[in-house]
Structure formats: C-alpha cells, structure tokens
Design a protein around this motif. Structure first.
Motif, mmCIF file in Angstrom:
data_model
loop_
_atom_site.group_PDB
_atom_site.id
_atom_site.type_symbol
_atom_site.label_atom_id
_atom_site.label_comp_id
_atom_site.label_asym_id
_atom_site.label_seq_id
_atom_site.Cartn_x
_atom_site.Cartn_y
_atom_site.Cartn_z
ATOM 1 N N LEU A 73 12.687 -0.242 -5.177
ATOM 2 C CA LEU A 73 11.497 -0.950 -4.717
ATOM 3 C C LEU A 73 10.457 -0.958 -5.825
ATOM 4 N N ASP A 74 9.977 -2.126 -6.171
ATOM 5 C CA ASP A 74 9.024 -2.318 -7.268
ATOM 6 C C ASP A 74 7.653 -2.629 -6.671
ATOM 7 N N VAL A 75 6.714 -1.681 -6.803
ATOM 8 C CA VAL A 75 5.383 -1.815 -6.195
ATOM 9 C C VAL A 75 4.358 -2.049 -7.299
ATOM 10 N N ARG A 76 4.339 -3.258 -7.840
ATOM 11 C CA ARG A 76 3.345 -3.580 -8.872
ATOM 12 C C ARG A 76 2.020 -3.876 -8.175
ATOM 13 N N TRP A 77 1.002 -3.091 -8.484
ATOM 14 C CA TRP A 77 -0.312 -3.300 -7.856
ATOM 15 C C TRP A 77 -1.357 -2.521 -8.621
ATOM 16 N N THR A 78 -2.497 -3.146 -8.827
ATOM 17 C CA THR A 78 -3.700 -2.448 -9.257
ATOM 18 C C THR A 78 -4.867 -3.082 -8.515
ATOM 19 N N LEU A 79 -5.995 -2.388 -8.489
ATOM 20 C CA LEU A 79 -7.180 -2.944 -7.825
ATOM 21 C C LEU A 79 -7.599 -4.245 -8.503
ATOM 22 N N ALA A 80 -7.441 -4.306 -9.841
ATOM 23 C CA ALA A 80 -7.827 -5.511 -10.577
ATOM 24 C C ALA A 80 -6.807 -6.636 -10.410
ATOM 25 N N GLU A 81 -5.520 -6.282 -10.297
ATOM 26 C CA GLU A 81 -4.434 -7.262 -10.161
ATOM 27 C C GLU A 81 -3.568 -6.887 -8.959
ATOM 28 N N PRO A 82 -4.044 -7.166 -7.745
ATOM 29 C CA PRO A 82 -3.293 -6.734 -6.564
ATOM 30 C C PRO A 82 -1.979 -7.475 -6.344
ATOM 31 N N ASP A 83 -1.842 -8.684 -6.861
ATOM 32 C CA ASP A 83 -0.604 -9.439 -6.676
ATOM 33 C C ASP A 83 0.311 -9.189 -7.867
ATOM 34 N N GLY A 84 1.349 -8.391 -7.641
ATOM 35 C CA GLY A 84 2.270 -8.052 -8.719
ATOM 36 C C GLY A 84 3.457 -8.976 -8.842
ATOM 37 N N ARG A 85 3.497 -10.048 -8.043
ATOM 38 C CA ARG A 85 4.658 -10.937 -8.074
ATOM 39 C C ARG A 85 4.887 -11.574 -9.442
ATOM 40 N N PRO A 86 3.855 -12.102 -10.108
ATOM 41 C CA PRO A 86 4.105 -12.708 -11.422
ATOM 42 C C PRO A 86 4.731 -11.722 -12.409
ATOM 43 N N ALA A 87 4.239 -10.499 -12.426
ATOM 44 C CA ALA A 87 4.818 -9.503 -13.333
ATOM 45 C C ALA A 87 6.249 -9.170 -12.928
ATOM 46 N N PHE A 88 6.493 -9.065 -11.628
ATOM 47 C CA PHE A 88 7.844 -8.782 -11.139
ATOM 48 C C PHE A 88 8.809 -9.887 -11.567
ATOM 49 N N ARG A 89 8.395 -11.127 -11.409
ATOM 50 C CA ARG A 89 9.261 -12.240 -11.775
ATOM 51 C C ARG A 89 9.544 -12.279 -13.270
ATOM 52 N N THR A 90 8.590 -11.822 -14.058
ATOM 53 C CA THR A 90 8.771 -11.819 -15.509
ATOM 54 C C THR A 90 9.848 -10.833 -15.934
ATOM 55 N N GLY A 91 9.960 -9.721 -15.217
ATOM 56 C CA GLY A 91 11.000 -8.746 -15.560
ATOM 57 C C GLY A 91 10.954 -7.531 -14.667
ATOM 58 N N HIS A 92 12.107 -7.198 -14.060
ATOM 59 C CA HIS A 92 12.189 -6.018 -13.195
ATOM 60 C C HIS A 92 13.579 -5.404 -13.309
ATOM 61 N N ILE A 93 13.720 -4.199 -12.787
ATOM 62 C CA ILE A 93 15.011 -3.524 -12.792
ATOM 63 C C ILE A 93 16.005 -4.369 -11.998
ATOM 64 N N PRO A 94 17.191 -4.597 -12.542
ATOM 65 C CA PRO A 94 18.157 -5.445 -11.836
ATOM 66 C C PRO A 94 18.399 -4.990 -10.394
ATOM 67 N N GLY A 95 18.285 -5.933 -9.481
ATOM 68 C CA GLY A 95 18.496 -5.639 -8.069
ATOM 69 C C GLY A 95 17.274 -5.146 -7.335
ATOM 70 N N ALA A 96 16.172 -4.897 -8.040
ATOM 71 C CA ALA A 96 14.966 -4.376 -7.399
ATOM 72 C C ALA A 96 14.355 -5.412 -6.460
ATOM 73 N N VAL A 97 13.627 -4.913 -5.469
ATOM 74 C CA VAL A 97 12.945 -5.748 -4.488
ATOM 75 C C VAL A 97 11.441 -5.541 -4.654
ATOM 76 N N TYR A 98 10.700 -6.627 -4.666
ATOM 77 C CA TYR A 98 9.249 -6.516 -4.792
ATOM 78 C C TYR A 98 8.626 -6.074 -3.480
ATOM 79 N N VAL A 99 7.686 -5.144 -3.563
ATOM 80 C CA VAL A 99 6.936 -4.658 -2.407
ATOM 81 C C VAL A 99 5.462 -4.995 -2.613
ATOM 82 N N ASP A 100 4.897 -5.703 -1.678
ATOM 83 C CA ASP A 100 3.482 -6.069 -1.720
ATOM 84 C C ASP A 100 2.679 -4.954 -1.066
#
Length: 285
Positions: A29-56
């Motif tokens: 599970l990939d939980v990309r989030w910061t207070l400044a950048e709460p939507d981590g989807r763009p970063a996830f789409r750019t590159g993530h561990i193979p098979g990982a699932v994005y968590v909002d």
C-alpha cells in the motif's frame, strides 16, 4: 510479529509471489501524502513499487464527516472495511505500507490496519527511497486490484480521547510528535492556538529516523524515549497535529518495544475545544 521490512526482503517476497513460491500473499500500500500535497496520485502514477495500490489518506484513512474530532478523524469500521476491500485486501494477507516521506504518512495505514485486526502489517524501512536506492524497479500508471474480502474489527490498538489526554500525564507519559517549535508555541501554521497539552513532552517524530529516513535501531529508540520517561511498562500515549504523524510515533515506540496509545483527535481537536488549557515553552507543564 516484525514491524519493519527491508527493500531487499520485500523484493524477494514479491518475486516469490510472482513465481508461485509464496505461501502468503503480500499487498503493498502506497500512502503518498503531505499537508502541502495531499493528493499523491500524480506521484504514484509517475512511479511506484510494482503491484502497489495507492491509498488516499484523506479519503480512505479518515472520516471528514465526523465533526469536532480533529482534522483526520478515524474512519468507521464499515468505511475502513470498504477501503480495505477496494485495495484488494483479503483475510490472511500480509501487508507492507510505504510512502515517500520516511513512513510519516503510511504509518497511519499501519496503525489503522493493526487497529482493524490485520496481524501482519509491516512498514518498508526507509520508504520508497530505500526501494529505489537498492536498485529495485518502479512501475508507472494506476492500479486496479480485484476487490478483496477483508473485514475491519477495531480494538487492536489502544486509543484515548481528549479527556484521556488531559489526564494522561498524571499516570504516564504523553508525547507530542509535532516539531519542537510548534510544541513550544512559537509557531502554529494550521490550528487556532499555539502550544501543547499541559504535561506533554516534546518528541518530534523526525527524531525517530536516521539521515537515510530509516527508523533508528531499537536500542537507540529506547534510549531516546527513555530520556523522556517513556519506557516499557509505563503508560505512554502520543498525539500530533491531526493524528497522522502520531501514528509514526506509536510505530517508533513499538519498534523500541514500548506499547503506546494514540490520541486521534490530537492538537487539531484539543485546540478547537473551548476551555482546554494550553501550555507553552520548552518545559512540559
């Protein structure tokens, strides 16, 4: 059950699973989030561990309809069950959580999954930087897992409320995981009041990591928390701004062998409740 997993061990697990050698399925599970950048989807789409699932984090790991409970109230069991199933989790799965900020956001998923009764949840030590630093590949694009059947059953982790936090320093150690200047009341960029809960001790979560973004060794964490009076056998609880990085503090305490409760409402709830006292300065009140 181990709390951390290295990038190389995770890579071996995923390879074994791909080749049909794994006895247990591992879900990343990939939980990309910061207070400044709460939507981590763009970063996830750019590159993530193979098979990982994005968590909002804002959508899946909090219930913003729960008014008066702070910025990131815990989701209900029903809502978290829906999220787990949307990630493809099945009963009996092993789970690895990661992010790109040293487990500061994905620890929230670790804590909630443990609270929900998932037994094997590990944090990728060093987060995504450790994965890429070890030479392991990334994949791009979105993930669309098949729905799972996991069910959340809360009660796996201790929780305190605002009244519990107020009384906690009388019987144990209450740790404030925010930056030291916010604890002291010198700055407050988000909440209506600056300072800390009276009796709390400053323990910024960034101090739980080394320069590479990995958790300090257990002995070093025990020494760090021990200097604040937080030792095994003593009641310990943690809070932060909204309950996110406090989960990282609870995780670090667990690595050190110290059980700790979480105050989910944290300072965002406390500072919005009329009549709650506020302390300032470097010394706990």
């Amino acid at each position: 059950m181990p709390l951390l997993i290295s990038a190389d061990e995770l890579a071996r697990r995923l390879d074994d699973e791909h080749c049909g050698r794994a006895a247990t399925r591992t879900v990343v599970l990939d939980v990309r989030w910061t207070l400044a950048e709460p939507d981590g989807r763009p970063a996830f789409r750019t590159g993530h561990i193979p098979g990982a699932v994005y968590v909002d984090l804002d959508r899946d790991l909090a219930d913003h309809a729960a008014h008066g409970q702070g910025r990131h109230p815990l989701p209900s069991e029903e809502a978290f069950t829906r999220a787990m199933r949307a990630w493809g989790l099945r009963d009996g799965d092993s789970v690895v959580v990661t992010d790109d900020v040293g487990i500061q956001s994905s620890a929230r998923a670790w804590w909630l999954l443990r609270h929900a009764g998932v037994e094997d949840v590990r944090m990728l030590d060093g987060a995504l930087a450790a994965w890429t630093g070890a030479g392991h590949p990334l994949e791009t694009g979105d993930a669309a897992p098949e729905p799972g059947d996991a069910t959340a059953h809360y009660g796996g982790m201790p929780v305190i409320d605002a009244d519990g936090a107020a009384a906690f320093p009388e019987r144990g150690v209450l740790l404030d995981a925010r930056a030291a200047e916010r604890y002291r009341g010198e700055v407050e960029p988000v909440d209506p009041k600056a300072g800390h809960i009276p009796g709390a001790r400053s323990a910024p979560s960034a101090g739980n990591l080394d320069a590479a973004g990995r958790f300090l060794p257990a002995e070093a964490l025990r020494a760090r928390f021990g200097s604040m009076g937080a030792v095994a056998g003593t009641p310990v609880a943690a809070y932060c701004g909204s309950g996110v990085t406090a989960a990282h503090e609870v995780a670090a305490l667990a690595v050190a062998g110290i059980d700790a409760a979480l105050y989910p409402g944290s300072w965002s709830q406390w500072s919005n409740q009329p009549g709650r006292p506020v302390a300032t300065g470097a010394v706990a009140g």
